[in-house]
Design a protein around this motif. Structure first.
Motif, PDB file in Angstrom:
ATOM      1  N   HIS A  60       0.825  -1.207   0.000  1.00  0.00           N
ATOM      2  CA  HIS A  60       0.000   0.000   0.000  1.00  0.00           C
ATOM      3  C   HIS A  60       0.860   1.258   0.000  1.00  0.00           C
ATOM      4  O   HIS A  60       0.597   2.219  -0.733  1.00  0.00           O
ATOM      5  CB  HIS A  60      -0.927  -0.018   1.216  1.00  0.00           C
ATOM      6  CG  HIS A  60      -1.806   1.190   1.323  1.00  0.00           C
ATOM      7  ND1 HIS A  60      -2.983   1.317   0.610  1.00  0.00           N
ATOM      8  CD2 HIS A  60      -1.680   2.333   2.048  1.00  0.00           C
ATOM      9  CE1 HIS A  60      -3.541   2.482   0.900  1.00  0.00           C
ATOM     10  NE2 HIS A  60      -2.769   3.111   1.776  1.00  0.00           N
ATOM     11  N   GLU A 114      -0.182   0.033  -4.259  1.00  0.00           N
ATOM     12  CA  GLU A 114      -1.274  -0.912  -4.499  1.00  0.00           C
ATOM     13  C   GLU A 114      -2.282  -0.725  -3.366  1.00  0.00           C
ATOM     14  O   GLU A 114      -2.082  -1.208  -2.264  1.00  0.00           O
ATOM     15  CB  GLU A 114      -0.737  -2.341  -4.542  1.00  0.00           C
ATOM     16  CG  GLU A 114       0.243  -2.563  -5.677  1.00  0.00           C
ATOM     17  CD  GLU A 114       0.815  -3.973  -5.693  1.00  0.00           C
ATOM     18  OE1 GLU A 114       0.527  -4.736  -4.751  1.00  0.00           O
ATOM     19  OE2 GLU A 114       1.543  -4.308  -6.642  1.00  0.00           O
ATOM     20  N   ARG A 115      -3.328   0.006  -3.651  1.00  0.00           N
ATOM     21  CA  ARG A 115      -4.236   0.462  -2.605  1.00  0.00           C
ATOM     22  C   ARG A 115      -4.954  -0.681  -1.886  1.00  0.00           C
ATOM     23  O   ARG A 115      -5.487  -1.584  -2.509  1.00  0.00           O
ATOM     24  CB  ARG A 115      -5.264   1.434  -3.189  1.00  0.00           C
ATOM     25  CG  ARG A 115      -4.638   2.719  -3.730  1.00  0.00           C
ATOM     26  CD  ARG A 115      -5.677   3.603  -4.379  1.00  0.00           C
ATOM     27  NE  ARG A 115      -5.054   4.786  -4.956  1.00  0.00           N
ATOM     28  CZ  ARG A 115      -5.719   5.664  -5.702  1.00  0.00           C
ATOM     29  NH1 ARG A 115      -7.002   5.483  -5.980  1.00  0.00           N
ATOM     30  NH2 ARG A 115      -5.078   6.713  -6.184  1.00  0.00           N
ATOM     31  N   LEU A 116      -4.979  -0.579  -0.582  1.00  0.00           N
ATOM     32  CA  LEU A 116      -5.700  -1.546   0.244  1.00  0.00           C
ATOM     33  C   LEU A 116      -6.858  -0.811   0.894  1.00  0.00           C
ATOM     34  O   LEU A 116      -6.677   0.032   1.771  1.00  0.00           O
ATOM     35  CB  LEU A 116      -4.767  -2.125   1.314  1.00  0.00           C
ATOM     36  CG  LEU A 116      -5.340  -3.229   2.193  1.00  0.00           C
ATOM     37  CD1 LEU A 116      -5.690  -4.450   1.339  1.00  0.00           C
ATOM     38  CD2 LEU A 116      -4.341  -3.612   3.274  1.00  0.00           C
ATOM     39  N   LYS A 175     -10.516  -5.845  -3.829  1.00  0.00           N
ATOM     40  CA  LYS A 175      -9.240  -5.180  -4.092  1.00  0.00           C
ATOM     41  C   LYS A 175      -9.071  -4.946  -5.581  1.00  0.00           C
ATOM     42  O   LYS A 175      -9.108  -5.872  -6.367  1.00  0.00           O
ATOM     43  CB  LYS A 175      -8.083  -6.049  -3.578  1.00  0.00           C
ATOM     44  CG  LYS A 175      -6.715  -5.412  -3.802  1.00  0.00           C
ATOM     45  CD  LYS A 175      -6.493  -4.296  -2.806  1.00  0.00           C
ATOM     46  CE  LYS A 175      -5.066  -3.763  -2.917  1.00  0.00           C
ATOM     47  NZ  LYS A 175      -4.778  -3.147  -4.200  1.00  0.00           N
TER      48      LYS A 175
END
Length: 356
Positions: free
Chosen positions: A108, A113-115, A307
């Motif tokens: 993240h 890589e967005r969580l 996700k």
């Protein structure tokens, strides 16, 4: 190994079990971080060479950052190896959930890589389910010789499991991987997990053998010890190869939990078959352990479906093809994938290269 009574709440934690849990937690921290470091190395190697590991490139072997990640993973695996010598597999393996949290959080902040909130909830569910599994884990039986483990490994039920794993892996590697490996995250992770379940059983056998040897009962004189060592080497090399492909092709926060839950499920199944872990346990403890595993599965599925993840674009002008048919399919898939603003700088460079 120190014994302990098994009750409704599971076995009491012996000194060996505590050591095993501590080593397993340490291992998960290192392994979770290694996912991120190795993926950074894979991205740098792809930019430098124009050939990604996911489509057959091996330029990452010349990337120092990838080797840092590999060393980090090796340290984690060594800690994990020692943990299996002190505690049963059904106690050590679920603690790998910590690697999900480590890799997802680092991905993240480092890989962008967005969580999202539901993804965090999924990770929490994985941890909660793992705790339940640990609480209700059975006490490991005392083993005094590698030949006792060999007798367990050659029983018909486990031989059937081994044969099934080998057949499935061969089908995945030679049929499904060329066709769907670049579009379905389950292909590479399934290969890693299936081989991983066999490697853990062999690691458990080898670790116990070395532990007995250090305690004064030499097990290195038995060919069974060396056979298990060969199985460990074969399985680990296969796992590393396909884990690299999975990490290079898909989002880390997706690969980590799926790999964890498949690996954990198959390892527990293999351990139950080989070591008869549930023999003598009360129905309540067995049901609680299964419920814990279901919670882990649910958490991973929740994280997976909520996700958003992107894949590095693939193009004939950048990547060396494996075959003409594969090149055609990859170029066709390129039209179906739209990159968003969350791509890293390295991925933007790759896109600019494709324009020329």
């Amino acid at each position: 190994m120190a014994g302990g009574g098994e009750g409704a709440s599971g076995p009491e934690l012996s000194t060996d079990n505590v050591k095993g849990i501590g080593l397993a937690l340490l291992s998960s921290g290192f392994i979770g971080a290694s996912f991120i470091i190795k993926k950074k190395g894979l991205r740098r190697a792809a930019v430098a060479s124009g050939v990604r590991a996911g489509v057959g490139g091996y330029s990452y072997l010349l990337e120092p950052l990838w080797w840092v990640g590999m060393i980090t993973m090796i340290v984690g695996e060594v800690a994990n190896f020692v943990a299996y010598a002190f505690a049963p597999a059904v106690l050590v393996t679920p603690l790998g959930a910590l690697s999900i949290i480590v890799s997802a959080v680092l991905a993240h902040f480092i890989l962008n890589e967005r969580l999202h909130a539901l993804g965090v909830l999924g990770c929490v569910m994985c941890i909660a389910g793992s705790v339940v599994i640990v609480i209700h884990a059975p006490q490991e039986q005392e083993i005094t010789s590698i030949r006792e483990i060999w007798n367990m490994a050659t029983q018909p039920a486990f031989l059937l499991y081994v044969a099934s794993v080998i057949v499935i892996v061969f089908v995945l590697v030679f049929y499904f991987s060329p066709l769907y490996g670049q579009s379905n995250v389950l292909i590479y992770t399934a290969i890693c997990s299936l081989m991983g379940s066999l490697s853990v059983m062999s690691v458990k056998a080898l670790g116990t053998s070395l532990k007995l040897t250090f305690e004064g009962t030499n097990q290195l004189i038995y060919p069974e010890t060396w056979f298990f060592m060969l199985v460990v080497a074969t399985c680990v090399l296969t796992q590393m190869n396909y884990l690299n492909k999975a990490l290079d092709t898909f989002n880390t926060a997706i690969v980590s939990p799926i790999y964890y839950v498949m690996f954990t499920t198959l390892t527990i199944l293999a351990s139950v078959i080989m070591f008869k872990d549930w023999s003598g346990q009360s129905p309540g403890s067995i049901i609680s352990g299964i419920c814990g595993l279901i919670v882990v599965l649910s958490g991973t599925i929740l994280l997976h479906v909520t996700k958003d993840y992107e894949r590095i674009p693939q193009s004939r002008s950048v990547y060396a093809p494996l075959s003409p048919s594969l090149t055609t399919r990859l170029n066709g898939e390129l039209l179906k994938h739209v990159e968003d603003e969350r791509n890293s700088d390295e991925e933007k460079v790759l896109r600019r290269q494709e324009m020329y």
